[in-house]
Design a protein around this motif. Structure first.
Motif, PDB file in Angstrom:
ATOM      1  N   ASP A   1      82.843  42.139 107.706  1.00 32.44           N
ATOM      2  CA  ASP A   1      81.520  41.700 108.165  1.00 32.44           C
ATOM      3  C   ASP A   1      81.386  40.187 108.085  1.00 32.44           C
ATOM      4  O   ASP A   1      80.851  39.550 108.994  1.00 32.44           O
ATOM      5  CB  ASP A   1      80.403  42.360 107.350  1.00 32.44           C
ATOM      6  CG  ASP A   1      80.156  43.799 107.732  1.00 32.44           C
ATOM      7  OD1 ASP A   1      80.609  44.222 108.816  1.00 32.44           O
ATOM      8  OD2 ASP A   1      79.514  44.509 106.934  1.00 32.44           O
TER       9      ASP A   1
ATOM     10  N   HIS B   1      80.790  34.777 102.884  1.00 27.47           N
ATOM     11  CA  HIS B   1      80.753  36.215 102.617  1.00 27.47           C
ATOM     12  C   HIS B   1      80.284  36.442 101.186  1.00 27.47           C
ATOM     13  O   HIS B   1      81.048  36.807 100.306  1.00 27.47           O
ATOM     14  CB  HIS B   1      82.104  36.881 102.891  1.00 27.47           C
ATOM     15  CG  HIS B   1      83.274  36.151 102.314  1.00 27.47           C
ATOM     16  ND1 HIS B   1      83.513  36.052 100.975  1.00 27.47           N
ATOM     17  CD2 HIS B   1      84.263  35.481 102.914  1.00 27.47           C
ATOM     18  CE1 HIS B   1      84.601  35.350 100.764  1.00 27.47           C
ATOM     19  NE2 HIS B   1      85.079  34.984 101.926  1.00 27.47           N
TER      20      HIS B   1
ATOM     21  N   ASN C   1      80.749  37.985 111.371  1.00 26.34           N
ATOM     22  CA  ASN C   1      79.518  37.201 111.472  1.00 26.34           C
ATOM     23  C   ASN C   1      79.824  35.721 111.704  1.00 26.34           C
ATOM     24  O   ASN C   1      79.150  35.052 112.486  1.00 26.34           O
ATOM     25  CB  ASN C   1      78.657  37.379 110.228  1.00 26.34           C
ATOM     26  CG  ASN C   1      78.060  38.758 110.132  1.00 26.34           C
ATOM     27  OD1 ASN C   1      77.900  39.453 111.130  1.00 26.34           O
ATOM     28  ND2 ASN C   1      77.735  39.183 108.923  1.00 26.34           N
ATOM     29  N   ASP C   2      80.839  35.207 111.025  1.00 23.80           N
ATOM     30  CA  ASP C   2      81.212  33.813 111.190  1.00 23.80           C
ATOM     31  C   ASP C   2      81.746  33.557 112.601  1.00 23.80           C
ATOM     32  O   ASP C   2      81.413  32.559 113.236  1.00 23.80           O
ATOM     33  CB  ASP C   2      82.247  33.403 110.142  1.00 23.80           C
ATOM     34  CG  ASP C   2      82.289  31.909 109.947  1.00 23.80           C
ATOM     35  OD1 ASP C   2      81.318  31.370 109.371  1.00 23.80           O
ATOM     36  OD2 ASP C   2      83.275  31.279 110.384  1.00 23.80           O
TER      37      ASP C   2
END
Length: 78
Positions: free
Chosen positions: A59, A30, A63-64
């Motif tokens: 986010d 991040h 996303n991960d």
């Protein structure tokens, strides 16, 4: 949402990140969150700063998780 509530949400998301990293044995990427320099303990930062940090942290986690899910699907298809 009040600043105090945002700080609380920020703290909860940070705990989710730690738990997720421990369970998945990975580190959440991040860069945007790190660039902001706002931690849950940064109570002197503005409400807007914490709001931006919450979105950036969320986010990064999402996303991960999505990338991990895609990898799992690819491996299962092979």
């Amino acid at each position: 949402m009040r600043k105090q509530e945002l700080i609380h949400l920020h703290s909860l998301l940070a705990q989710v990140q730690v738990h997720y990293e421990e369970e998945s044995e990975t580190e959440v990427q991040h860069d945007e969150y790190a660039t902001l320099g706002v931690k849950p303990t940064s109570i002197h930062k503005s409400k807007t700063d914490h709001k931006d940090a919450v979105f950036a942290l969320a986010d990064g986690i999402i996303n991960d998780m999505a990338a991990e899910s895609d990898e799992t699907r690819t491996l299962a298809a092979d």
